[in-house]
Design a protein around this motif. Sequence first.
Motif, PDB file in Angstrom:
ATOM      1  N   GLN A  37      28.579 -17.659 -40.622  1.00 37.45           N
ATOM      2  CA  GLN A  37      28.555 -16.482 -39.771  1.00 37.45           C
ATOM      3  C   GLN A  37      29.764 -16.422 -38.836  1.00 37.45           C
ATOM      4  N   SER A  38      30.186 -17.573 -38.335  1.00 33.05           N
ATOM      5  CA  SER A  38      31.335 -17.571 -37.436  1.00 33.05           C
ATOM      6  C   SER A  38      31.935 -18.966 -37.331  1.00 33.05           C
ATOM      7  N   ILE A  39      33.225 -19.000 -36.989  1.00 32.57           N
ATOM      8  CA  ILE A  39      33.927 -20.255 -36.702  1.00 32.57           C
ATOM      9  C   ILE A  39      34.725 -20.046 -35.421  1.00 32.57           C
ATOM     10  N   SER A  69      27.656 -33.238 -50.967  1.00 38.91           N
ATOM     11  CA  SER A  69      28.481 -32.111 -50.533  1.00 38.91           C
ATOM     12  C   SER A  69      29.730 -32.613 -49.817  1.00 38.91           C
ATOM     13  N   THR A  70      30.715 -31.736 -49.716  1.00 36.63           N
ATOM     14  CA  THR A  70      31.958 -32.074 -49.031  1.00 36.63           C
ATOM     15  C   THR A  70      32.289 -30.966 -48.048  1.00 36.63           C
ATOM     16  N   VAL A  71      32.440 -31.316 -46.771  1.00 38.04           N
ATOM     17  CA  VAL A  71      32.802 -30.368 -45.728  1.00 38.04           C
ATOM     18  C   VAL A  71      33.956 -30.983 -44.949  1.00 38.04           C
ATOM     19  N   PHE A  72      35.114 -30.283 -44.904  1.00 34.51           N
ATOM     20  CA  PHE A  72      36.266 -30.870 -44.232  1.00 34.51           C
ATOM     21  C   PHE A  72      37.213 -29.780 -43.749  1.00 34.51           C
ATOM     22  N   ILE A  73      38.148 -30.175 -42.879  1.00 35.48           N
ATOM     23  CA  ILE A  73      39.144 -29.269 -42.313  1.00 35.48           C
ATOM     24  C   ILE A  73      40.519 -29.709 -42.786  1.00 35.48           C
ATOM     25  N   THR A  74      41.354 -28.739 -43.168  1.00 35.04           N
ATOM     26  CA  THR A  74      42.714 -29.056 -43.593  1.00 35.04           C
ATOM     27  C   THR A  74      43.723 -28.271 -42.757  1.00 35.04           C
ATOM     28  N   GLY A 105      46.687 -22.162 -31.396  1.00 38.60           N
ATOM     29  CA  GLY A 105      47.473 -21.120 -32.031  1.00 38.60           C
ATOM     30  C   GLY A 105      47.765 -21.338 -33.499  1.00 38.60           C
ATOM     31  N   VAL A 106      47.371 -22.479 -34.054  1.00 36.45           N
ATOM     32  CA  VAL A 106      47.635 -22.794 -35.463  1.00 36.45           C
ATOM     33  C   VAL A 106      46.422 -22.421 -36.310  1.00 36.45           C
ATOM     34  N   GLN A 107      46.676 -21.906 -37.516  1.00 40.43           N
ATOM     35  CA  GLN A 107      45.592 -21.539 -38.424  1.00 40.43           C
ATOM     36  C   GLN A 107      45.237 -22.712 -39.326  1.00 40.43           C
ATOM     37  N   THR A 129      39.479 -19.550 -43.070  1.00 43.33           N
ATOM     38  CA  THR A 129      40.485 -19.950 -42.091  1.00 43.33           C
ATOM     39  C   THR A 129      40.032 -19.604 -40.672  1.00 43.33           C
ATOM     40  N   PHE A 130      40.611 -20.308 -39.709  1.00 46.25           N
ATOM     41  CA  PHE A 130      40.328 -20.057 -38.308  1.00 46.25           C
ATOM     42  C   PHE A 130      41.555 -20.468 -37.485  1.00 46.25           C
ATOM     43  N   ILE A 131      41.684 -19.899 -36.311  1.00 43.26           N
ATOM     44  CA  ILE A 131      42.805 -20.201 -35.421  1.00 43.26           C
ATOM     45  C   ILE A 131      42.279 -20.860 -34.158  1.00 43.26           C
TER      46      ILE A 131
END
Length: 348
Positions: A37-39, A69-74, A105-107, A129-131
Amino acid sequence: MRGKYIQTVVSVLFFLGVIGSGIFGAVPSASAALTIQSITALNNLVTVVFSEPVAVDPNGALGTVNNTSTVFITAPGSSTPLNAPPNTLGNPSIGFVPNPQLSPGVQYTFNVQNLLSANGQDTLTVTQTFIVGATPTNLQVSSTVPASNSTGIDPNIQIKATFNQAVTLASITGTGVFTVSSSQGPVSGTVTLDSTGMVASFTPSQPLATNTTYTATVTTAVQPQTSGSTSMSTDFTWTFTTGSTDFQHSGAHCFIATAAFGSYLEPHVVVLRDFRDRYLLTNAPGRAFVSFYYRHSPPVADFIRRHEGLRMITRWALTPLVYTAQYPVSLAFFFVFGIVFVLRRKRR
């Protein structure tokens, strides 16, 4: 006669669990798809809100017990996962604290592969994606519980201060940093900090006095975790006034959970009390339910307190309610089991 009374007490406890479950929230639809729903990302805390609770194993990993499952940030242009273990804030809202810290400020990209819902009926595979928002330069108190100048507050409430960024544990738990007082003097209690470092809680050693105005204070001694952020320029204070005896729990004699578990500060009691403060006392139907409960519970609580066997039964009966407060998906079980219970009694 005594056996009949015990049976009645147990029945009342069960229906309190079912009714309370109904107030706690709606049962998620089995057909609803699991989605994001949101990040939001601020102060190196990435908070992801899913459409329904997701599976979390006993070790805190998302997915299943087998961790399939795999959940990660790149980071931009990279497929290498950042070190960002999940931190359950209030499933379906899951927090992640990346290391090294994310840059404002980085995506970045949030990656999900075969994430399982808590009910085991939905899976999610998606990238989004998120900033990262800018880090505040000065520490502030953004909200409080109770709200400033509020009245009719339950004397058993846990006082909380939420900051706009994470603070250090050593500073907020220091002597005289987070205090509560009234015209009768300071209130004794303990201060704790949640896993995000943004919510500090003051738990009084005993219930507050009724019809009394209290002042809560967080001093400038509290320090932010983020390097470069500055502390508060002035002390933050707010006041609130407790209500009448409608919400008064005078010791273990008038509080079923306290009578069953034996302590006002027992973890199960704290979970129920926190849920009451956050979700019941903040709306009219919830306050009406709590008021009714505390008007009629004293004789039941006193009877439970004096019988160890019944205390054990009550603890067993309240455990699903505590679980429901933490994991709302269990509401479906309460609802179905409650209907079966009522139908069976009607057939007798």
